[in-house]
Design an enzyme around this catalytic site. Structure first.
Site, PDB file in Angstrom:
ATOM      1  N   HIS A 130       1.709  -3.421  -0.677  1.00 33.50           N
ATOM      2  CA  HIS A 130       1.799  -2.299  -1.637  1.00 33.50           C
ATOM      3  C   HIS A 130       1.401  -2.836  -3.009  1.00 33.50           C
ATOM      4  CE1 HIS A 130       3.922   0.646  -4.203  1.00 33.50           C
ATOM      5  NE2 HIS A 130       3.954   1.447  -3.162  1.00 33.50           N
ATOM      6  N   ASP A 207       9.185  -8.275   0.606  1.00 36.78           N
ATOM      7  CA  ASP A 207       9.298  -6.907   0.106  1.00 36.78           C
ATOM      8  C   ASP A 207       9.870  -6.061   1.247  1.00 36.78           C
ATOM      9  OD1 ASP A 207       8.835  -4.249  -0.394  1.00 36.78           O
ATOM     10  OD2 ASP A 207       6.754  -4.498  -1.034  1.00 36.78           O
ATOM     11  N   GLN A 210      10.225  -1.038   2.974  1.00 43.31           N
ATOM     12  CA  GLN A 210      10.061  -0.173   4.151  1.00 43.31           C
ATOM     13  C   GLN A 210      10.876  -0.666   5.345  1.00 43.31           C
ATOM     14  OE1 GLN A 210       8.683   2.701   4.135  1.00 43.31           O
ATOM     15  NE2 GLN A 210       7.628   2.614   2.178  1.00 43.31           N
ATOM     16  N   LYS A 233      14.634   4.819  -0.937  1.00 46.02           N
ATOM     17  CA  LYS A 233      14.002   4.919   0.389  1.00 46.02           C
ATOM     18  C   LYS A 233      15.041   4.853   1.507  1.00 46.02           C
ATOM     19  CE  LYS A 233       9.658   2.866  -1.153  1.00 46.02           C
ATOM     20  NZ  LYS A 233       8.739   4.004  -1.265  1.00 46.02           N
ATOM     21  N   CYS A 371      -0.752   3.627  -2.487  1.00 48.29           N
ATOM     22  CA  CYS A 371      -0.583   2.418  -3.310  1.00 48.29           C
ATOM     23  C   CYS A 371      -0.961   1.173  -2.511  1.00 48.29           C
ATOM     24  CB  CYS A 371       0.842   2.284  -3.854  1.00 48.29           C
ATOM     25  SG  CYS A 371       1.304   3.603  -4.942  1.00 48.29           S
TER      26      CYS A 371
END
Ligand SMILES: Cc1ncc(COP(=O)(O)O)c(C=O)c1O
Length: 413
Positions: A130, A207, A210, A233, A371
Site C-alpha cells: 500500500h 503492515d 489487512q 478496519k 493506493c
C-alpha cells in the site's frame, strides 16, 4: 443492545443487526457493504462504548489528580494491556497508540530510519505494498538517499521468495512488508520472511492493516520487530491505530513528535523524555478512539478470530468460483492463502463504471488503484473493482453482486 454472538455460538446471519448503518438503504436498495478492506462498519457495541465514555468517564488522561481523570486514564491504559493480549505482545509498553497504520509506519521511518541510516542504505519492500508502506520510505530516499529494493510478485500474486532472499546486502537496514495485501488478498509468509531477514540481522516491520481483523495475529510467534494496524478496519473508530515494537527497539528510538505528555523535564537548555510508549504519544491522544478500539477488540474476540477467519474463507470459497466462471472476468490475485478480498476487471468495462452500476444496485465496492499503483502497473491494469468481506456479509450478498455484474455486462454490451 444485545450482541448477536455468545462465546460458543456465532450466528453470522444475525451479526449485521449489530451495525446500524447496514439497516439503511443505498440508492433506495438494501445496503450491501462489500468495502470492509477500505474501512469496516461500526457495531452498536463500539458506537455505544464511545458515547458512554463521553457521558460517564471522560477527562484528559495522565494529568488530573481527580477521580474522573484517574478513571479515564485507567480505561486508556487498560486498552494498552488489552491490545497486548490481542496481538500476543510480551509487554503492554510495547504498544504505542498512533493515529493509524500510516502514522505508525511514518513514525518508524522518521524515528528509526532517518537518524540511523546513511545514503546507500537499503530498505526491502514488495510490489504489493500500500502507498502507506512505500511513500514514507520514498521520503527517506529523498531526505537521506536510501535505496528501495523491491520484492517482485508472480502472476497469481504471491511474493517471489527466492528473489527476496537475494535482495539482502550488507547495506540492508529493514524489511517492510504487508501481512495481507489490500488488493490481492494474499496472506504473505511473513513469519518465514522475518526469519530470513533475521538471519541477515535485519529487522522487520509488518503492515498488518489487512490482517488483524481477519485472523488471529501473534507478534511473538511472527517474531517481527514492528507491527502496525488501524482500528477502523477492525470495526473500531477512525483516527486510532497501533504500533507494536519490540521493547529493546522502542527503548532506544528517539521520540517522533514533541509536546506534552512525553517529557520528564523541560528547560530551554535541555529536555528529557519519558520512557516508551509514552515518549511516542505527544499531546492529548485520541482517548475516545482508544476506548472505541477497546470495544472493537472485545467485539471481534467475542465472535472469535478463528470463527471470523472461517466465515470469510467460506464467503471467499463461495464467491471465487462463481466470479471465475464469468468468461469476461479477470481476477487479479489468485494466490492462496488469502483474506476475504477479491479484485477483478471485466473486459473493456472501466472499474469505475462497474462500481457505479453496483452502487445503483445498493452494493458498495471499491473501484480504483486502491493506493497500490505499483501493483496496478505490475498487472497492467489502471484500476480494479475490489470486493471485500466483513463479519456482516453473507452468501446472499454475493448472489446480489453476481446478478449486478450480469446487469453491468448487459448495460455495456
Ligand atoms: C495494507 C494497507 N496498509 C496500510 C493502509 C493504510 O491504513 P490507514 O489509512 O488506516 O493508515 C491500508 C489501508 O487501506 C492498507 O490496506
Amino acid at each position: 443492545m444485545k450482541a448477536s454472538v455468545t462465546k460458543q455460538v456465532v450466528d453470522f446471519g444475525r451479526l449485521c443487526r449489530d451495525f446500524p448503518i447496514l439497516q439503511k438503504t443505498n440508492r433506495g436498495k438494501t445496503m450491501i457493504y462489500l468495502d470492509s478492506a477500505s474501512s469496516a462498519q461500526k457495531p452498536y457495541q463500539v458506537i455505544n462504548a464511545i458515547a458512554d465514555f463521553y457521558m460517564q468517564d471522560y477527562a484528559n488522561i495522565h494529568r488530573g489528580i481527580y477521580e474522573l481523570s484517574e478513571r479515564s486514564t485507567q480505561l486508556y491504559e487498560n486498552t494498552r494491556e488489552q491490545v497486548k493480549n490481542f496481538i500476543h505482545a510480551a509487554h503492554a509498553d510495547e504498544i504505542v497508540f498512533v493515529r493509524s497504520t500510516t502514522e505508525g509506519i511514518n513514525l518508524i521511518a522518521q524515528s528509526f530510519g532517518r537518524p540511523r541510516w546513511q545514503a546507500g542504505d537499503e530498505v526491502i519492500l514488495s510490489t504489493m505494498e500500500h502507498h502507506s508502506n512505500i511513500v514514507p520510505w520514498y521520503m527517506l530516499k529523498e531526505q537521506i538517499g536510501i535505496v528501495l529494493k523491491i520484492i517482485p510478485i508472480d502472476d497469481v500474486g504471491a511474493m517471489d521468495i527466492e528473489t527476496y532472499k537475494k535482495l539482502f546486502s550488507s547495506r540492508t537496514k529493514l524489511v517492510a512488508i504487508s501481512h495481507a495485501s489490500n488488493v490481492l488478498g494474499t496472506i504473505n509468509p511473513v513469519k518465514d520472511m522475518t526469519a530470513i531477514a533475521h538471519a541477515h540481522h535485519v529487522p522487520v516491520l509488518i503492515d498488518g492493516a489487512q490482517a488483524v481483523s481477519h485472523m488471529p495475529v501473534n507478534v511473538q510467534d511472527l517474531d517481527c520487530d514492528f507491527y502496525v494496524f488501524s482500528a477502523h478496519k477492525m470495526y473500531g473508530p477512525t483516527g486510532i491505530g497501533v504500533l507494536y515494537g519490540k521493547k529493546p527497539w522502542l527503548d532506544t528510538l528517539p521520540p517522533y513528535q514533541g509536546g506534552g505528555g512525553m517529557i520528564e523535564t523541560v528547560a530551554f537548555e535541555k529536555v528529557t523524555y519519558t520512557k516508551a510508549p509514552q515518549k511516542f504519544e505527544a499531546g492529548t491522544p485520541d482517548i475516545a478512539g482508544v476506548i472505541g478500539l477497546n470495544a472493537a477488540i472485545q467485539y471481534v474476540q467475542t465472535i472469535g478470530m478463528e470463527n471470523i477467519f472461517s466465515h470469510e474463507q467460506a464467503l471467499l470459497n463461495y464467491a471465487e468460483p462463481k466470479l471465475l466462471a464469468i468468461p469476461e472476468l479477470r481476477m487479479i490475485g489468485e494466490a492462496k492463502p488469502k483474506v476475504g478480498v477479491v479484485s477483478f476487471v471485466l473486459n473493456h468495462i472501466h472499474p469505475h463504471d462497474i462500481g457505479t452500476v453496483l452502487d445503483h444496485e445498493g452494493i458498495a465496492v471499491r473501484a480504483g488503484h486502491h493506493c497500490a499503483m505499483p501493483l496496478m502497473e505490475r498487472f497492467q491494469v489502471p484500476a480494479t473493482v475490489r470486493v471485500s468481506f466483513g463479519v456482516y456479509n453473507q452468501e446472499k450478498d454475493i448472489d446480489t453482486l453476481l446478478s449486478a455484474i450480469q446487469l453491468t455486462k448487459r448495460l455495456f454490451a
